[in-house]
Structures are given as C-alpha cells and as structure tokens.
Design an enzyme around this catalytic site. Structure first.
Site, mmCIF file in Angstrom:
data_model
loop_
_atom_site.group_PDB
_atom_site.id
_atom_site.type_symbol
_atom_site.label_atom_id
_atom_site.label_comp_id
_atom_site.label_asym_id
_atom_site.label_seq_id
_atom_site.Cartn_x
_atom_site.Cartn_y
_atom_site.Cartn_z
ATOM 1 C CD GLU A 1 -2.842 1.565 0.334
ATOM 2 O OE1 GLU A 1 -3.066 0.332 -0.188
ATOM 3 O OE2 GLU A 1 -3.446 2.506 0.477
ATOM 4 C CE1 TYR B 1 8.447 9.882 2.483
ATOM 5 C CE2 TYR B 1 9.308 9.379 4.465
ATOM 6 C CZ TYR B 1 9.045 10.225 3.476
ATOM 7 O OH TYR B 1 9.649 11.324 3.629
ATOM 8 N N GLY C 1 17.874 7.353 -3.343
ATOM 9 C CA GLY C 1 19.212 6.921 -4.267
ATOM 10 C C GLY C 1 20.212 6.229 -3.811
ATOM 11 N N GLY D 1 19.240 2.645 -2.807
ATOM 12 C CA GLY D 1 18.778 1.200 -3.013
ATOM 13 C C GLY D 1 17.925 1.098 -2.064
ATOM 14 C CB SER E 1 15.556 -1.408 -5.164
ATOM 15 O OG SER E 1 15.577 -0.444 -5.982
ATOM 16 C CE1 TYR F 1 8.232 1.134 -7.293
ATOM 17 C CE2 TYR F 1 6.456 2.455 -8.203
ATOM 18 C CZ TYR F 1 7.066 2.280 -7.106
ATOM 19 O OH TYR F 1 6.835 2.819 -5.991
#
Lengths: 161, 161
Positions: free
Chosen positions: A85, A88, A95, A97, A100, A133
């Site tokens: 959902e 953040y 920047g 990672g 990710s 993404y």
C-alpha cells in the site's frame, strides 16, 4: 553507508510509521487526507484480526523507510498475493537502493508464501518511482482503473439515497 | 423476476464460484489465466487464515451471480476497506439490477464495519460496467496505475537474477 537492516514492525513503531505516512502524503500533495492516529495503526498492525503488515528499514539504528502491505487474492490463480500500500524512504536516504531493497524483501516474502503476485500502485507523474518499478520487471496494468466509493458517496449509496 | 437473495458463500459453493470465475475470465478474454481449483477457493474462503470472502446471489434458489472481496487498508484513513476483486452476473440475468444490488449490499457491509472505502477495478473497455459504477457515485482513480510482479519476473527479482 552504515549497515541497512529490514525488519518487521513491532509494537512501538506505530509513531514512526505514522510520521512516514504523513511525509509520504505531503510528497503526494495529499496531507489533508491523513486522519489516521497512532492507535489506528497499532490496531491494524498488531492486534488480533490485524489486516496490515509493515516492514521498517533502519540505517545505523535509525528508521529511515517503511513498506506497509496487506494480502489480496487472485481468483484466477486461486492464491493470495501481496499488495504494497505504501512505500516511503526519507528524502536524505533516497538514491541508495533502499526502496529497491524493500521491494526485493517483499518479493522474497511473496515467493516464500507461495503468493501468486506482488502488486502496488504508482501515481502517473511519479516517473522516478515508475522507472524503478519497470526496471525490476513489474508490469503496469494499464487497461485497468480502480473505482472508489468513500465518504458521503459511500454512505449515500449504502443508505439508498 | 423471482425473489432475489444475497447471502454469504458457504462450504459447498466453491464449485459454483469457480464456474463463475471461469465465465468471467472468458468475458475478459483471459480464460487461459485461470488455474484456480475448487480446493484453492475452499481454502481461501472457508479455512482458518482465510483471506477472501464471497457473496452469492440466488434467484428462485439458483445461484446467478457472485462478488468476491477481501480487506485492504488505507494508511491515510487508518482504517480497513473492502476491495471487490470479482463481480459477475450470468448473462441471462443481466440488466435486472443484480450487479447493483451486490454493490449496494457490499457498500452496506463497508459502512457497518466502519470501512474507510469500498473499491474495485474495471477494464477500460467495459463501458456498461463503468456507467453503472459512475452512476452510483464511485470515482475512477485515473492518476494511479497498478504495477504487478508475477510468474518468472517475481521469482527472478526475488532470487536476485
């Protein structure tokens, strides 16, 4: 950068998580929509019949990011899935990672739990996020639009007005 | 038309529901994606740790429609919501208000349970459905796109490939 740890949220994290939710809403220009209280998050995350789950990312012991998710269900697959959902990362830790890494952790949870899919949504103007993404192989479901009934419209419809 | 009844799904309905799912997939031109088995639906709907819920609509004792849903969570509201994953009415029973009756029933459940919102998705080309949805006051979330990782892409990302 100091060591990055990704852990499940525990009781006591609800304040930090609410702070992140407010910062995220500000970034999305939706801060006025945040009415959640710490007690709401505590109930949703930690009480019986909880419906939500959260990961917290720490760098050198400081919480710098979170990912809040719940389970959805694919009728075609006949299996549950994970829906992220909110994701953040505090601006000063971007920047590196961390976003990710959170996605990777959740993908691992999805695979471990034999989930059919792992999904989330992006605002169409948030190109930096969209690039991440698509870079990891996620596909935009461009044919689909979510419809929402809430607030007065929901109450009016439910009461037959 | 004979009396219309909307009831919660009970064990034994999984076969009828799977039939509806397959008919819906055929309408959406996605039948080849349906791999769900009756046992998967039974587990998801009726076993402990179930993640999904379903309503079944009967006309004169015959099941003619279903709506399968689960709970999502709004971090901004701090409250759960209802997400309707599938809504299907058998073709010969369309145009009689059965789909709207199912939406109305679910809106009532959402209000009763103090849900923040009631949501579902529509394919962009399914104009008859979209007309119903906007007619009852639902808003399309046009700024948002869902991203999905599944199948090989999910496994590759999770395993660091």
């Amino acid at each position: 950068m100091e060591a990055v740890t990704i852990r499940e949220a525990v009781p006591g994290d609800e304040g930090v998580i609410l702070g992140f939710i407010r910062e995220l809403a500000e970034y999305e220009k939706l801060l006025e929509d945040v009415v959640a209280k710490e007690a709401d998050l505590y109930a949703a995350l930690f009480e019986e019949d909880s419906v939500a789950y959260s990961l917290v990312v720490e760098v050198g012991g400081q919480a710098v990011a979170f990912g809040l998710y719940f389970y959805n269900f694919s009728t075609f697959a006949g299996r549950k899935g994970i829906y992220l959902e909110d994701l953040y990362v505090k601006p000063e830790f971007r920047g590196k990672g961390i976003g990710s890494a959170l996605l990777w952790k959740l993908a691992g949870i999805a695979v471990e739990q034999d989930c059919a899919r792992f999904e989330w949504s992006a605002l169409d103007w948030n190109q930096p996020a969209i690039d991440v993404y698509t870079g990891i192989g996620a596909k935009p479901l461009e044919e689909w639009t979510v419809f929402r009934l809430d607030g007065e419209a929901l109450h009016n419809f439910a009461s037959g007005k």
